[in-house]
Structure formats: structure tokens, C-alpha cells
Design a protein around this motif. Sequence first.
Motif, PDB file in Angstrom:
ATOM      1  N   LEU A   6      69.773  30.507  57.038  1.00  0.00           N
ATOM      2  CA  LEU A   6      71.222  30.660  57.005  1.00  0.00           C
ATOM      3  C   LEU A   6      71.780  29.923  58.206  1.00  0.00           C
ATOM      4  O   LEU A   6      71.237  30.022  59.305  1.00  0.00           O
ATOM      5  CB  LEU A   6      71.615  32.136  57.077  1.00  0.00           C
ATOM      6  N   VAL A   7      72.868  29.201  58.014  1.00  0.00           N
ATOM      7  CA  VAL A   7      73.477  28.424  59.084  1.00  0.00           C
ATOM      8  C   VAL A   7      74.889  28.943  59.290  1.00  0.00           C
ATOM      9  O   VAL A   7      75.636  29.151  58.341  1.00  0.00           O
ATOM     10  CB  VAL A   7      73.504  26.923  58.721  1.00  0.00           C
ATOM     11  N   GLY A   8      75.251  29.169  60.557  1.00  0.00           N
ATOM     12  CA  GLY A   8      76.599  29.653  60.862  1.00  0.00           C
ATOM     13  C   GLY A   8      76.707  30.035  62.319  1.00  0.00           C
ATOM     14  O   GLY A   8      75.793  29.822  63.110  1.00  0.00           O
ATOM     15  N   GLY A   9      77.829  30.660  62.664  1.00  0.00           N
ATOM     16  CA  GLY A   9      78.039  31.138  64.021  1.00  0.00           C
ATOM     17  C   GLY A   9      77.216  32.392  64.279  1.00  0.00           C
ATOM     18  O   GLY A   9      76.842  33.120  63.354  1.00  0.00           O
ATOM     19  N   LYS A  10      76.938  32.649  65.553  1.00  0.00           N
ATOM     20  CA  LYS A  10      76.071  33.765  65.917  1.00  0.00           C
ATOM     21  C   LYS A  10      76.608  35.103  65.405  1.00  0.00           C
ATOM     22  O   LYS A  10      75.870  35.898  64.831  1.00  0.00           O
ATOM     23  CB  LYS A  10      75.889  33.810  67.434  1.00  0.00           C
ATOM     24  N   ALA A  11      77.899  35.365  65.605  1.00  0.00           N
ATOM     25  CA  ALA A  11      78.468  36.637  65.170  1.00  0.00           C
ATOM     26  C   ALA A  11      78.356  36.792  63.649  1.00  0.00           C
ATOM     27  O   ALA A  11      78.005  37.866  63.145  1.00  0.00           O
ATOM     28  CB  ALA A  11      79.929  36.736  65.608  1.00  0.00           C
ATOM     29  N   ASP A  12      78.645  35.718  62.915  1.00  0.00           N
ATOM     30  CA  ASP A  12      78.528  35.765  61.453  1.00  0.00           C
ATOM     31  C   ASP A  12      77.090  36.023  61.025  1.00  0.00           C
ATOM     32  O   ASP A  12      76.829  36.820  60.116  1.00  0.00           O
ATOM     33  CB  ASP A  12      79.010  34.458  60.833  1.00  0.00           C
ATOM     34  N   ARG A  41      69.293  28.332  68.324  1.00  0.00           N
ATOM     35  CA  ARG A  41      70.379  27.381  68.590  1.00  0.00           C
ATOM     36  C   ARG A  41      70.060  26.126  67.786  1.00  0.00           C
ATOM     37  O   ARG A  41      68.932  25.651  67.777  1.00  0.00           O
ATOM     38  CB  ARG A  41      70.464  27.063  70.071  1.00  0.00           C
ATOM     39  N   SER A  42      71.062  25.575  67.141  1.00  0.00           N
ATOM     40  CA  SER A  42      70.798  24.446  66.256  1.00  0.00           C
ATOM     41  C   SER A  42      70.283  23.216  66.998  1.00  0.00           C
ATOM     42  O   SER A  42      69.475  22.466  66.477  1.00  0.00           O
ATOM     43  CB  SER A  42      72.048  24.085  65.460  1.00  0.00           C
TER      44      SER A  42
END
Length: 121
Positions: A6-12, A41-42
Motif C-alpha cells: 500500500l502506498v500513501g501518507g504515514k497517517a493514512d 520511507r519511499s
Amino acid sequence: MDDLVLVGGKADLLGVRVELRRFLGDDLGLRLNERVTQLYRSRSGFPFLGWRVRPHSLRLRGATWRRLRRGVKARERAYRRGWLDEAALSAAGQSVVAHLERGRTAALRRVWVARSPPVVW
């Protein structure tokens, strides 16, 4: 479910992980493997299916390369002993090449071909 990215922001992602854990446990009777369920971290990349995945590159992991080489050598030995026919040997070689073509491996493939002794039929 086997492997998932899954790719996204940390909170999400933290929220999705909570929901995924609930869905897997309550609805499917499964659980996440906490040892390998991680956030990366990407820019540093993450290991996935034998590759190191980064934002703009896909690099073969060393352990995967060693495992592929061992498999090819084992199939060549099996062919020389008559345990594997030519079609199966060819299919196995094509499978390895197709896997390697997914990432940045052109130089690696050139070195491999140059160093590999010819198969004695």
C-alpha cells in the motif's frame, strides 16, 4: 492474501493497517504477520518479492540473484543427467530471464552470460 503493498501518507497507512487487521481477523479469520508488516520511507525503498522497490527503480536483491543462479545450475545438471528434457530446460531459462527483465538488470544479465560456461549437451 499473500503479499500486499500500500502506498500513501504515514497517517493514512496506519489507519488502513488498523482496518486491514480488523477485516482480516473478523471477516476472514486471518492475521497480519507482524514481523514483516512494516512501513518504509519511499526513498529508502522496501523489499518485495525478491526485489528492492524504490520510487524510480526496481533492483534485484542479492539473495534472490543467488537463488536464481543456484536454480539454473541445478536444472543444467538435471539436463546433463537426463532428468530434464530440452524443452523444460529452455522454459526454465526463459522464466528466469523474464523475471530478471522486470527490473534494472541488463548489466547483471550481461555479466551472467559472459561468465556462464556453455551448457554441454
